[in-house]
Design a protein around this motif. Sequence first.
Motif, PDB file in Angstrom:
ATOM      1  N   LEU A  30       0.836  -1.193   0.000  1.00 29.65           N
ATOM      2  CA  LEU A  30       0.000   0.000   0.000  1.00 29.65           C
ATOM      3  C   LEU A  30       0.875   1.249   0.000  1.00 29.65           C
ATOM      4  O   LEU A  30       1.827   1.349   0.769  1.00 29.65           O
ATOM      5  N   ASP A  31       0.524   2.202  -0.837  1.00 35.00           N
ATOM      6  CA  ASP A  31       1.235   3.474  -0.965  1.00 35.00           C
ATOM      7  C   ASP A  31       0.367   4.561  -0.332  1.00 35.00           C
ATOM      8  O   ASP A  31      -0.739   4.825  -0.786  1.00 35.00           O
ATOM      9  N   GLU A  59     -13.932   0.564  12.386  1.00 38.13           N
ATOM     10  CA  GLU A  59     -13.267  -0.667  11.963  1.00 38.13           C
ATOM     11  C   GLU A  59     -13.855  -1.198  10.659  1.00 38.13           C
ATOM     12  O   GLU A  59     -13.119  -1.670   9.782  1.00 38.13           O
ATOM     13  N   VAL A  60     -15.168  -1.133  10.534  1.00 41.53           N
ATOM     14  CA  VAL A  60     -15.809  -1.609   9.307  1.00 41.53           C
ATOM     15  C   VAL A  60     -15.361  -0.778   8.114  1.00 41.53           C
ATOM     16  O   VAL A  60     -15.041  -1.309   7.038  1.00 41.53           O
ATOM     17  N   GLU A  61     -15.311   0.538   8.286  1.00 44.80           N
ATOM     18  CA  GLU A  61     -14.894   1.425   7.195  1.00 44.80           C
ATOM     19  C   GLU A  61     -13.422   1.214   6.842  1.00 44.80           C
ATOM     20  O   GLU A  61     -13.058   1.192   5.665  1.00 44.80           O
ATOM     21  N   LEU A  62     -12.575   1.055   7.860  1.00 47.00           N
ATOM     22  CA  LEU A  62     -11.158   0.822   7.598  1.00 47.00           C
ATOM     23  C   LEU A  62     -10.943  -0.493   6.852  1.00 47.00           C
ATOM     24  O   LEU A  62     -10.137  -0.574   5.925  1.00 47.00           O
ATOM     25  N   ALA A  63     -11.660  -1.518   7.265  1.00 51.60           N
ATOM     26  CA  ALA A  63     -11.532  -2.817   6.604  1.00 51.60           C
ATOM     27  C   ALA A  63     -11.946  -2.717   5.144  1.00 51.60           C
ATOM     28  O   ALA A  63     -11.344  -3.348   4.261  1.00 51.60           O
ATOM     29  N   ASP A  64     -12.954  -1.901   4.870  1.00 54.75           N
ATOM     30  CA  ASP A  64     -13.423  -1.721   3.500  1.00 54.75           C
ATOM     31  C   ASP A  64     -12.373  -1.004   2.646  1.00 54.75           C
ATOM     32  O   ASP A  64     -12.150  -1.355   1.485  1.00 54.75           O
ATOM     33  N   VAL A  65     -11.696  -0.007   3.231  1.00 54.84           N
ATOM     34  CA  VAL A  65     -10.704   0.764   2.488  1.00 54.84           C
ATOM     35  C   VAL A  65      -9.401  -0.018   2.321  1.00 54.84           C
ATOM     36  O   VAL A  65      -8.786  -0.018   1.248  1.00 54.84           O
ATOM     37  N   LEU A  66      -8.997  -0.709   3.385  1.00 57.53           N
ATOM     38  CA  LEU A  66      -7.685  -1.338   3.403  1.00 57.53           C
ATOM     39  C   LEU A  66      -7.675  -2.750   2.834  1.00 57.53           C
ATOM     40  O   LEU A  66      -6.621  -3.277   2.483  1.00 57.53           O
ATOM     41  N   ALA A 111      -3.603   2.222  11.445  1.00 58.74           N
ATOM     42  CA  ALA A 111      -4.977   1.855  11.081  1.00 58.74           C
ATOM     43  C   ALA A 111      -5.130   0.342  10.984  1.00 58.74           C
ATOM     44  O   ALA A 111      -6.110  -0.239  11.476  1.00 58.74           O
ATOM     45  N   LEU A 112      -4.173  -0.315  10.358  1.00 56.57           N
ATOM     46  CA  LEU A 112      -4.232  -1.770  10.238  1.00 56.57           C
ATOM     47  C   LEU A 112      -4.076  -2.441  11.608  1.00 56.57           C
ATOM     48  O   LEU A 112      -4.685  -3.484  11.863  1.00 56.57           O
TER      49      LEU A 112
END
Length: 276
Positions: free
Chosen positions: A174-175, A217-224, A246-247
């Motif tokens: 990831l960049d 957490e749900v939003e981060l999982a979706d993005v990452l 974040a991870l």
Amino acid sequence: MERRRRDEVLITAIELAALLAAGEPVTILDVRWQLAEPDGRQAYERGHIPGAVYVSLEDELSDHSITGHGRHPLPAGRAVEAVARRWGVRAGRPVVVYDDWNRAGSARAWWVLTAAGIPDVRVLDGGLAAWTGGIESGAVVPEPGDVTVAHSDLYSGALPTLTAEEAIAVETLLDARAPERFRGDVEPIDPVAGHIPGARNVPSTGLLADDGTFLTEVELADVLGGAANVGAYCGSGVTASVLVVALATLGVDAALYPGSWSEWSSDSARPVATGD
């Protein structure tokens, strides 16, 4: 390694205020840093959370005497131990780090201290803007601490890192830079524009809500995404730490490529990709 929880990585302003109101011992570190204003001491002295000690990302969370590892080489563990003691960090006492710009400074501090083996370090979610309590001016000079680091070399410390060779081979890379830098449209700092082939662009600012707090957490999982074997890089290893934080809130120990694009692009033999 035991899976981290979000509340082991982040702390809210309400939770920090409650700790201070209860008289609980906590070391607070102010890590003001921006690309356009890397020295945040003046901003710190104009106003900071009561008791917070200023930390210089450029001078104390990096070692510019090291060559070949990008624009912000990691400091040695013993150097981290010395400055952490000067900041008043003590064994058994939690540490809270904060900044006032996109969580870059606090994420770098979290990464460096955690990689050195200092436990119970948390990022103030939302940074200084989330703090609604009192503000004090001037500088804080704390009693010296007694913390001991467990790792003398942060490149092989308590958090995973990547070399250039490992970065291009990792399953998901990831960049964290802005899209225009990732695509190679512009490059205001490093000599070559573009990105590491195979990398996916996830700008660090896209992990934050409008108020500067991390997404749910749900939003981060979706993005990452859901890959377990993840590496992160940016221009020089600073804003990539935001991705690692974040991870970590999702229980994923992502590997940081500390030299990042500034190291990668310094070798003309390494491939460069452009576009989306």
